[in-house]
Design a protein around this motif. Structure first.
Motif, mmCIF file in Angstrom:
data_model
loop_
_atom_site.group_PDB
_atom_site.id
_atom_site.type_symbol
_atom_site.label_atom_id
_atom_site.label_comp_id
_atom_site.label_asym_id
_atom_site.label_seq_id
_atom_site.Cartn_x
_atom_site.Cartn_y
_atom_site.Cartn_z
ATOM 1 N N ALA A 222 0.687 -1.037 -0.166
ATOM 2 C CA ALA A 222 -0.024 0.188 0.276
ATOM 3 C C ALA A 222 0.835 1.399 -0.018
ATOM 4 C CB ALA A 222 -0.934 -0.059 1.036
ATOM 5 N N ARG A 223 1.797 1.134 0.714
ATOM 6 C CA ARG A 223 2.719 2.338 0.872
ATOM 7 C C ARG A 223 3.426 2.683 -0.439
ATOM 8 N NH1 ARG A 223 7.560 3.249 5.402
ATOM 9 N NH2 ARG A 223 8.276 5.423 4.718
ATOM 10 N N LEU A 224 3.928 1.448 -1.028
ATOM 11 C CA LEU A 224 4.641 1.495 -2.332
ATOM 12 C C LEU A 224 3.566 2.098 -3.442
ATOM 13 C CD1 LEU A 224 7.186 1.165 -4.137
ATOM 14 C CD2 LEU A 224 6.576 -1.267 -4.385
ATOM 15 N N ARG A 225 2.498 1.525 -3.430
ATOM 16 C CA ARG A 225 1.507 1.939 -4.419
ATOM 17 C C ARG A 225 1.207 3.451 -4.308
ATOM 18 N NH1 ARG A 225 -1.664 -1.772 -3.496
ATOM 19 N NH2 ARG A 225 -0.975 -3.038 -5.337
ATOM 20 N N GLN A 226 0.985 3.997 -2.935
ATOM 21 C CA GLN A 226 0.919 5.379 -3.015
ATOM 22 C C GLN A 226 2.244 6.176 -3.392
ATOM 23 O OE1 GLN A 226 0.784 6.422 1.204
ATOM 24 N NE2 GLN A 226 -0.666 8.335 0.783
ATOM 25 N N ALA A 227 3.302 5.686 -3.207
ATOM 26 C CA ALA A 227 4.343 6.395 -3.528
ATOM 27 C C ALA A 227 4.432 6.689 -5.320
ATOM 28 C CB ALA A 227 5.797 5.941 -3.146
ATOM 29 N N VAL A 228 4.309 5.358 -5.864
ATOM 30 C CA VAL A 228 4.135 5.310 -7.297
ATOM 31 C C VAL A 228 3.140 6.262 -7.967
ATOM 32 C CG1 VAL A 228 3.715 3.972 -9.389
ATOM 33 C CG2 VAL A 228 5.446 3.121 -7.336
ATOM 34 N N ARG A 229 1.935 5.968 -7.288
ATOM 35 C CA ARG A 229 0.783 7.093 -7.840
ATOM 36 C C ARG A 229 1.436 8.657 -7.523
ATOM 37 N NH1 ARG A 229 -4.666 4.001 -5.495
ATOM 38 N NH2 ARG A 229 -4.582 2.254 -6.994
ATOM 39 N N ALA A 230 2.008 8.934 -6.454
ATOM 40 C CA ALA A 230 2.398 10.218 -6.344
ATOM 41 C C ALA A 230 3.405 10.524 -7.334
ATOM 42 C CB ALA A 230 2.842 10.369 -4.840
ATOM 43 N N TYR A 231 4.194 9.912 -7.537
ATOM 44 C CA TYR A 231 5.320 10.133 -8.591
ATOM 45 C C TYR A 231 4.653 10.270 -10.038
ATOM 46 C CZ TYR A 231 9.012 9.877 -11.927
ATOM 47 O OH TYR A 231 9.780 10.146 -13.141
ATOM 48 N N VAL A 232 3.828 9.266 -10.327
ATOM 49 C CA VAL A 232 3.307 9.267 -11.834
ATOM 50 C C VAL A 232 2.413 10.427 -11.804
ATOM 51 C CG1 VAL A 232 1.748 8.103 -13.384
ATOM 52 C CG2 VAL A 232 3.528 6.848 -12.143
ATOM 53 N N GLY A 233 1.594 10.985 -10.602
ATOM 54 C CA GLY A 233 0.949 12.124 -10.596
ATOM 55 C C GLY A 233 1.526 13.303 -11.133
ATOM 56 N N ASP B 101 13.101 1.953 -10.819
ATOM 57 C CA ASP B 101 14.002 2.165 -9.563
ATOM 58 C C ASP B 101 13.252 2.127 -8.300
ATOM 59 O OD1 ASP B 101 16.511 2.414 -8.563
ATOM 60 O OD2 ASP B 101 16.460 4.435 -8.698
ATOM 61 N N MET B 102 12.100 2.683 -8.368
ATOM 62 C CA MET B 102 11.184 2.951 -7.249
ATOM 63 C C MET B 102 10.639 1.374 -6.637
ATOM 64 S SD MET B 102 8.726 6.045 -7.700
ATOM 65 C CE MET B 102 7.932 6.086 -6.131
ATOM 66 N N VAL B 103 10.187 0.597 -7.684
ATOM 67 C CA VAL B 103 9.669 -0.436 -7.321
ATOM 68 C C VAL B 103 10.517 -1.577 -7.012
ATOM 69 C CG1 VAL B 103 8.312 -2.600 -8.409
ATOM 70 C CG2 VAL B 103 7.650 -0.082 -8.633
#
Length: 303
Positions: A64-75, A291-293
């Motif tokens: 969940a935390r990683l998904r939030q971080a990826v969505r925030a970056y892609v946003g 890199d994030m994932v």
């Protein structure tokens, strides 16, 4: 950041998909590369082999935390993106917009070759010398004319679609004549990569080694993409795809798929992006998401 140069061989992915090659010299700042050995990797056996292997200092995986971080970056980025990644050693997987539809561009070339190898295996014969020469050009150099010829040998869209059923690919829609105009998803690309990394694959061991060997020896100027997530000494086998899109959307599609293998990890990674205003923007998005994932999976263990 360091300056990098890429000679882009882009498919003009129109409805007819004639395979026209256009050359750009792109000079851009990309994410700092950590150091990588681009090279073939052996099949590791059953998916998930070594599941639950201890990782020193690892913390429970927080999807969940990683998904939030990826969505925030892609946003914060222009365009859209999706990612799917799995670590065959630990059994950890992560996806965000992993079933999203993306124009395949040249990552479709791996699907073409895997389909052709599977067909030849079924017929109890190997690729001809001419087909092997074309396959090398198609994967290592991303040559579009070679892909046109092998797509025809594989039976165009219908032939590849039939092979994809064996790989468990449910999202990929091969365009009948223009391979680069096909639709795919990060999830399907990881299913295909699993078919190249697992001894449960319908492709035999020699065929898997052959395909991964080509992906592990791409020309230097095309060794970007998921390789941004590799640590020094890790081996990478990859294929990238990039093209301006007109009839199926707008902007640039930039994709990267492949395998990163090290001492403790064996990552299968697919990052797809679309609607980026430039190739540069798409490459930056793809590399940063990879890199994030991978970094998150690398330092995590199963809960």
């Amino acid at each position: 950041m360091r300056r990098r140069h890429i000679i882009a061989l882009a498919l003009a992915a129109g409805a007819t998909g004639a395979g026209l090659t256009v050359h750009w010299l792109v000079d851009f700042d990309g994410p700092q590369r950590k150091g990588v050995v681009v090279g073939a990797t052996e099949s590791i056996g059953k998916p998930g082999a070594g599941q639950g292997a201890a990782v020193a200092g690892a913390r429970p995986f927080d999807a969940a935390r990683l998904r939030q971080a990826v969505r925030a970056y892609v946003g914060t980025r222009p365009g859209k993106a999706g990612v799917m990644a799995t670590d065959l050693r630990t059994g950890l997987s992560f996806g965000e917009n992993e079933k999203g539809d993306f124009v395949s561009a040249s990552i479709m070339k791996v699907d073409i070759l895997a389909s052709l190898v599977l067909q030849r295996q079924r017929d109890r014969r190997g690729l001809s010398d001419g087909e092997r020469d074309l396959a090398s050009q198609m994967i290592r150099e991303s040559d579009n004319s070679a892909a046109d010829a092998l797509y025809s040998d594989a039976g165009h869209g219908a032939g590849v679609r039939k092979s994809n059923q064996r790989f468990g690919m449910t999202d990929t829609k091969p365009f009948e004549t223009s391979w680069g105009s096909s639709w795919t998803s990060p999830a399907d690309q990881v299913r295909l990569l699993t078919g190249l990394a697992s001894d449960r694959s319908p492709i035999d061991a020699s065929g898997r080694r052959y395909i991964l060997g080509l992906m592990g020896s791409v020309v230097d100027e095309q060794a970007w993409g998921i390789s941004a997530a590799a640590l020094p000494g890790e081996k990478v086998a990859l294929k990238n795809g990039w093209t301006p899109v007109h009839d199926q959307g707008s902007g640039w599609t930039v994709n990267s798929v492949g395998r990163i293998t090290g001492r403790d990890h064996d990552f299968l990674v697919a990052v797809c992006s679309g609607e980026s205003p430039t190739m540069e923007a798409g490459v930056s998005t793809v590399e940063h998401v990879a890199d994030m994932v991978v970094d998150a999976l690398r330092v995590s263990r199963r809960p």
